[in-house]
Design an enzyme around this catalytic site. Structure first.
Site, PDB file in Angstrom:
ATOM      1  CG  ASP A  17      -2.035  -1.031   1.116  1.00 30.59           C
ATOM      2  OD1 ASP A  17      -1.833  -2.035   0.399  1.00 30.59           O
ATOM      3  OD2 ASP A  17      -3.076  -0.865   1.754  1.00 30.59           O
ATOM      4  NE  ARG A  97      -1.879   2.394  12.770  1.00 24.72           N
ATOM      5  CZ  ARG A  97      -1.025   1.380  12.729  1.00 24.72           C
ATOM      6  NH1 ARG A  97       0.108   1.453  13.398  1.00 24.72           N
ATOM      7  NH2 ARG A  97      -1.285   0.301  12.033  1.00 24.72           N
ATOM      8  CG  ASP A 126      -4.919   2.062  11.901  1.00 24.97           C
ATOM      9  OD1 ASP A 126      -5.130   2.211  13.121  1.00 24.97           O
ATOM     10  OD2 ASP A 126      -4.287   1.095  11.436  1.00 24.97           O
ATOM     11  CB  SER A 178      -3.747  -7.344   6.759  1.00 21.74           C
ATOM     12  OG  SER A 178      -4.767  -7.048   7.691  1.00 21.74           O
TER      13      SER A 178
END
Length: 400
Positions: A17, A97, A126, A178
């Protein structure tokens, strides 16, 4: 090219990504792109990222070690609050994050960048966590979220684009799940896990050994705390990051910390997540055990009523919101006397408390004993019960 954007700082991981995003940003905005990597405990995943980023078109590369800051200023405060979201999620990704985004803002300000970008998808949490942090700390910066802007529909489109642009990524259409890793946990979601009935494959777990294959002998450890923060394991002192790293190793060999839950994302979607949190699971259990002898009953009950709200704020991305900071002040006030040691037995996926002690203990054996003593007058209990039962008598006799 969007007017006024000459330089972008991208939160870069080196996966498919963000590798595609890096190239796409350069082509779309015709500007400089800085690849920024935050080390929060990904381990070998960080190897070779600078070369990969520059091969994808990065004009500059930053790699910042945030492990100590992550554990000291984000993990430990949340664990002082016993923060658990819904069915047992210890907030591993949620806590990582804001520390990643905060440093990204610092890099952007240092580089005099016009914008920041991330690779979070449009259905996940996220994107909210990154962008709320950006907005809180640097509201003047432009936020670029490619997954909400470009024409790509899925992984196959990204792979085709990477091949066309000769972007150095290793990716295939086979995507069993993932994975996100940091010092607190490894999370798994998507792919085969999207079916909530599907059993996670045994070879998926990267950290913990299966409880069935864990060591046949139990292990006892002692964790020492000061004001709610863990500081020692078996008498040995550690820095925050080293403490969690060492506790992860202990928990992993005993198969501790695996959970499989369906949680409610902030955006309104139910999502299945499988997590490995070996050290965090042990730490949470130990911390709660020490609180049972050091915290006043009413303070504990009040604090416990606020845990779901605190955890929700962290999960939703409001780390830098005033309400989370205000709650943190209260949580930390409750921890002033949470110092002492907890003894735990680890065995086949289980973490059992087998002892606790503290110089601030509110536990008095002479009061707790079933034997007769002078500190407690048994006759006092009669009046206590009668007073509490008075309203019940009235309700059942007259109220009904």
């Amino acid at each position: 090219m969007e007017k006024g954007i000459d330089k972008i700082v991208l939160a870069y991981s080196g996966g498919l990504d963000t590798s595609v995003i890096l190239k796409w940003l350069k082509e779309t905005y015709n500007c400089k792109v800085i690849a920024y990597v935050a080390d929060v405990g990904q381990g070998e995943e960080l190897s070779g990222l600078e070369e990969k980023a520059k091969a994808s078109g990065a004009d500059k590369f930053y790699s910042v070690d945030l492990k100590e800051e992550f554990v000291k200023n984000y993990v430990f405060p949340a664990f002082r609050a016993n923060a658990v979201y819904e069915a047992g999620y210890l907030l591993g990704t949620s806590l990582a994050r804001p520390v990643i985004a905060r440093k990204q803002i610092e890099v952007a300000l240092e580089e005099n960048a016009d914008a920041v970008a991330h690779g979070a998808t449009a259905k996940g949490n996220d994107q909210v966590r990154f962008e709320l942090t950006y907005m809180a700390l640097a509201p003047h910066l432009k936020i670029i979220a490619p997954w909400r802007q470009w024409e790509f529909k899925g992984r196959s489109d990204l792979i085709a684009y990477a091949q066309e642009k000769k972007i150095p990524v290793e990716a295939t259409l086979e995507r069993p799940y993932s994975m996100d890793r940091n010092l607190l946990h490894i999370s798994y979601e998507g792919g085969i896990l999207e079916d909530p009935w599907e059993t996670p494959p045994a070879d998926m777990f990267k950290w913990t050994i299966s409880p069935e294959k864990a060591e046949d002998e139990p292990e006892e450890i002692i964790i020492g705390f000061e004001k709610g923060n863990p500081v020692t394991i078996n008498g040995e002192s550690f820095s925050p990051a080293d403490f969690l790293d060492y506790l992860n190793k202990i928990g992993s060999r005993h198969g501790i910390g695996r959970i499989d839950i369906v949680e409610n994302r902030f955006v309104g979607i139910k999502s299945r997540g499988v997590y490995e949190t070996p050290g965090g699971t042990i730490l949470n259990i130990a911390h709660r055990a020490l609180e049972t002898i050091t915290m006043d009953r009413e303070v504990m009950h009040l604090r416990d009523s606020l845990i779901p709200r605190y955890a929700e704020l962290v999960y939703y991305g409001f780390w830098f919101a005033p309400e989370r900071e205000a709650l943190q002040t209260f949580m930390d006030k409750t921890q002033e006397n949470v110092s002492g040691e907890v003894k735990l037995k680890l065995y086949k996926g289980q973490c059992m408390v087998v002892g606790r002690r503290s110089p601030y203990s509110l536990y008095f054996p002479e009061l707790a004993t079933f034997e007769a003593g002078e500190s407690y007058n048994a006759k006092d209990a009669e009046g206590f019960i009668k007073l509490h039962g008075l309203r019940l008598k009235i309700w059942h006799q007259k109220g009904k």
